[in-house]
Design a protein around this motif. Structure first.
Motif, PDB file in Angstrom:
ATOM      1  N   LEU A 181       0.815  -1.213   0.000  1.00 14.15           N
ATOM      2  CA  LEU A 181       0.000   0.000   0.000  1.00 14.15           C
ATOM      3  C   LEU A 181       0.852   1.269   0.000  1.00 14.15           C
ATOM      4  O   LEU A 181       0.530   2.227  -0.699  1.00 14.15           O
ATOM      5  CB  LEU A 181      -0.965  -0.016   1.190  1.00 14.15           C
ATOM      6  CG  LEU A 181      -2.070  -1.065   1.085  1.00 14.15           C
ATOM      7  CD1 LEU A 181      -2.811  -1.215   2.405  1.00 14.15           C
ATOM      8  CD2 LEU A 181      -3.040  -0.702  -0.036  1.00 14.15           C
ATOM      9  N   PHE A 182       1.924   1.286   0.789  1.00 13.52           N
ATOM     10  CA  PHE A 182       2.806   2.455   0.786  1.00 13.52           C
ATOM     11  C   PHE A 182       3.430   2.644  -0.593  1.00 13.52           C
ATOM     12  O   PHE A 182       3.554   3.770  -1.078  1.00 13.52           O
ATOM     13  CB  PHE A 182       3.917   2.316   1.829  1.00 13.52           C
ATOM     14  CG  PHE A 182       3.465   2.457   3.263  1.00 13.52           C
ATOM     15  CD1 PHE A 182       2.508   3.389   3.635  1.00 13.52           C
ATOM     16  CD2 PHE A 182       4.013   1.656   4.252  1.00 13.52           C
ATOM     17  CE1 PHE A 182       2.104   3.528   4.961  1.00 13.52           C
ATOM     18  CE2 PHE A 182       3.624   1.784   5.579  1.00 13.52           C
ATOM     19  CZ  PHE A 182       2.665   2.714   5.936  1.00 13.52           C
ATOM     20  N   ALA A 183       3.822   1.548  -1.236  1.00 10.71           N
ATOM     21  CA  ALA A 183       4.433   1.644  -2.568  1.00 10.71           C
ATOM     22  C   ALA A 183       3.425   2.128  -3.607  1.00 10.71           C
ATOM     23  O   ALA A 183       3.761   2.906  -4.489  1.00 10.71           O
ATOM     24  CB  ALA A 183       5.028   0.298  -2.982  1.00 10.71           C
ATOM     25  N   HIS A 190       1.153   9.070   2.989  1.00  9.16           N
ATOM     26  CA  HIS A 190       0.055   9.917   3.463  1.00  9.16           C
ATOM     27  C   HIS A 190      -1.322   9.416   3.028  1.00  9.16           C
ATOM     28  O   HIS A 190      -2.309   9.646   3.723  1.00  9.16           O
ATOM     29  CB  HIS A 190       0.263  11.368   3.024  1.00  9.16           C
ATOM     30  CG  HIS A 190       1.480  11.979   3.638  1.00  9.16           C
ATOM     31  ND1 HIS A 190       1.568  12.283   4.976  1.00  9.16           N
ATOM     32  CD2 HIS A 190       2.689  12.302   3.114  1.00  9.16           C
ATOM     33  CE1 HIS A 190       2.755  12.775   5.254  1.00  9.16           C
ATOM     34  NE2 HIS A 190       3.458  12.797   4.129  1.00  9.16           N
ATOM     35  N   GLN A 191      -1.410   8.741   1.905  1.00  5.15           N
ATOM     36  CA  GLN A 191      -2.696   8.244   1.428  1.00  5.15           C
ATOM     37  C   GLN A 191      -3.037   6.879   2.002  1.00  5.15           C
ATOM     38  O   GLN A 191      -4.146   6.391   1.811  1.00  5.15           O
ATOM     39  CB  GLN A 191      -2.698   8.162  -0.101  1.00  5.15           C
ATOM     40  CG  GLN A 191      -3.093   9.450  -0.804  1.00  5.15           C
ATOM     41  CD  GLN A 191      -2.220  10.633  -0.434  1.00  5.15           C
ATOM     42  OE1 GLN A 191      -1.018  10.576  -0.529  1.00  5.15           O
ATOM     43  NE2 GLN A 191      -2.839  11.710   0.013  1.00  5.15           N
ATOM     44  N   THR A 192      -2.110   6.240   2.689  1.00  4.57           N
ATOM     45  CA  THR A 192      -2.354   4.922   3.277  1.00  4.57           C
ATOM     46  C   THR A 192      -2.749   5.085   4.738  1.00  4.57           C
ATOM     47  O   THR A 192      -2.055   5.740   5.505  1.00  4.57           O
ATOM     48  CB  THR A 192      -1.096   4.045   3.162  1.00  4.57           C
ATOM     49  OG1 THR A 192      -0.743   3.902   1.783  1.00  4.57           O
ATOM     50  CG2 THR A 192      -1.329   2.665   3.763  1.00  4.57           C
ATOM     51  N   SER A 228       9.943   1.243  10.626  1.00  4.62           N
ATOM     52  CA  SER A 228      10.490  -0.110  10.684  1.00  4.62           C
ATOM     53  C   SER A 228      10.845  -0.615   9.284  1.00  4.62           C
ATOM     54  O   SER A 228      11.912  -1.205   9.068  1.00  4.62           O
ATOM     55  CB  SER A 228       9.471  -1.037  11.350  1.00  4.62           C
ATOM     56  OG  SER A 228       9.891  -2.366  11.318  1.00  4.62           O
ATOM     57  N   LEU A 229       9.951  -0.368   8.336  1.00  4.66           N
ATOM     58  CA  LEU A 229      10.218  -0.772   6.947  1.00  4.66           C
ATOM     59  C   LEU A 229      11.422  -0.026   6.380  1.00  4.66           C
ATOM     60  O   LEU A 229      12.267  -0.621   5.691  1.00  4.66           O
ATOM     61  CB  LEU A 229       8.986  -0.511   6.069  1.00  4.66           C
ATOM     62  CG  LEU A 229       7.771  -1.384   6.345  1.00  4.66           C
ATOM     63  CD1 LEU A 229       6.570  -0.878   5.570  1.00  4.66           C
ATOM     64  CD2 LEU A 229       8.075  -2.836   6.033  1.00  4.66           C
ATOM     65  N   LEU A 257       9.660  -2.662  -1.463  1.00  4.74           N
ATOM     66  CA  LEU A 257      10.448  -2.103  -0.372  1.00  4.74           C
ATOM     67  C   LEU A 257      11.354  -0.990  -0.886  1.00  4.74           C
ATOM     68  O   LEU A 257      11.558   0.017  -0.217  1.00  4.74           O
ATOM     69  CB  LEU A 257      11.276  -3.197   0.314  1.00  4.74           C
ATOM     70  CG  LEU A 257      12.020  -2.805   1.587  1.00  4.74           C
ATOM     71  CD1 LEU A 257      11.068  -2.279   2.653  1.00  4.74           C
ATOM     72  CD2 LEU A 257      12.824  -3.982   2.114  1.00  4.74           C
ATOM     73  N   THR A 258      11.867  -1.133  -2.094  1.00  8.47           N
ATOM     74  CA  THR A 258      12.695  -0.090  -2.708  1.00  8.47           C
ATOM     75  C   THR A 258      11.872   1.168  -2.955  1.00  8.47           C
ATOM     76  O   THR A 258      12.334   2.282  -2.691  1.00  8.47           O
ATOM     77  CB  THR A 258      13.313  -0.599  -4.028  1.00  8.47           C
ATOM     78  OG1 THR A 258      14.185  -1.691  -3.713  1.00  8.47           O
ATOM     79  CG2 THR A 258      14.088   0.488  -4.753  1.00  8.47           C
TER      80      THR A 258
END
Length: 186
Positions: A25-27, A32-34, A63-64, A106-107
């Motif tokens: 979701l972050f990717a 901010h939208q997650t 953490s990520l 993750l990148t």
């Protein structure tokens, strides 16, 4: 007797599932939208379960990012003082691109979306500069390292994560562009 969940229990799986869904979701949507509700919904878990493992969305995101930074910097842990060859430098660059290709989400989070992505890139530039300093025939190692990080950033987005080029192809091209003169004298 100790309280809490056993290792490899459903709790450990729940935590891993939250991490995986958060990365996705972050990717895809950015930090901010997650929302936490988005993460737990995607993981088919509840918000109380989320709070068993993470204090907040910030702590999960941090953490990520810490995981990304740690894994990225381990590529440079084998540096030794003294002479570094171009092939050593090439191997490190290829390892960076391989890590990025193997961990595309993750990148995207750690190298592009993170609030401290500029810090990660500065650390990468410093590690590259340290490697370049030991290569004979290369001047202005800081400028070369900073330029390489810019190229790594752009090529990761446009060529590597799209699958258009392999880590090896991107690395070989960068090496020929930035170090062709040094390769001829080596």
């Amino acid at each position: 007797m100790a309280r809490g969940r056993k290792v490899n229990s459903n709790g450990e799986r729940s935590k891993q599932l939250l991490l995986e869904k958060a990365i996705e979701l972050f990717a895809a949507n950015g930090y901010h939208q997650t929302k936490i509700s988005d993460i737990v919904k995607a993981a088919s878990l509840t918000q109380p379960t989320f709070y068993l493992y993470f204090e907040s969305k910030d702590s999960l995101f941090n953490s990520l990012n810490a995981e990304f930074n740690e894994k990225l910097m381990t590529i440079f842990d084998t540096d030794v003082e003294g002479n570094v060859s171009l092939s050593d430098l090439q191997k490190k660059l290829e390892n960076v691109f391989t890590f990025f290709a193997q961990n595309p989400l993750l990148t995207k989070v750690g190298f592009f979306e993170a609030m401290d992505a500029s810090v990660v890139k500065a650390e990468l530039a410093q590690q590259l500069q340290n490697s370049i300093i030991g290569v004979q025939g290369i001047e202005h190692s800081k400028i070369v390292a900073e330029a390489l990080v810019g190229a790594v950033e752009r090529l990761t987005l446009t060529c590597l994560l799209t699958g258009e080029f392999t880590p090896k192809e991107v690395t070989e091209t960068l090496m020929s562009i930035y170090f062709s003169a040094a390769q001829q004298t080596a």
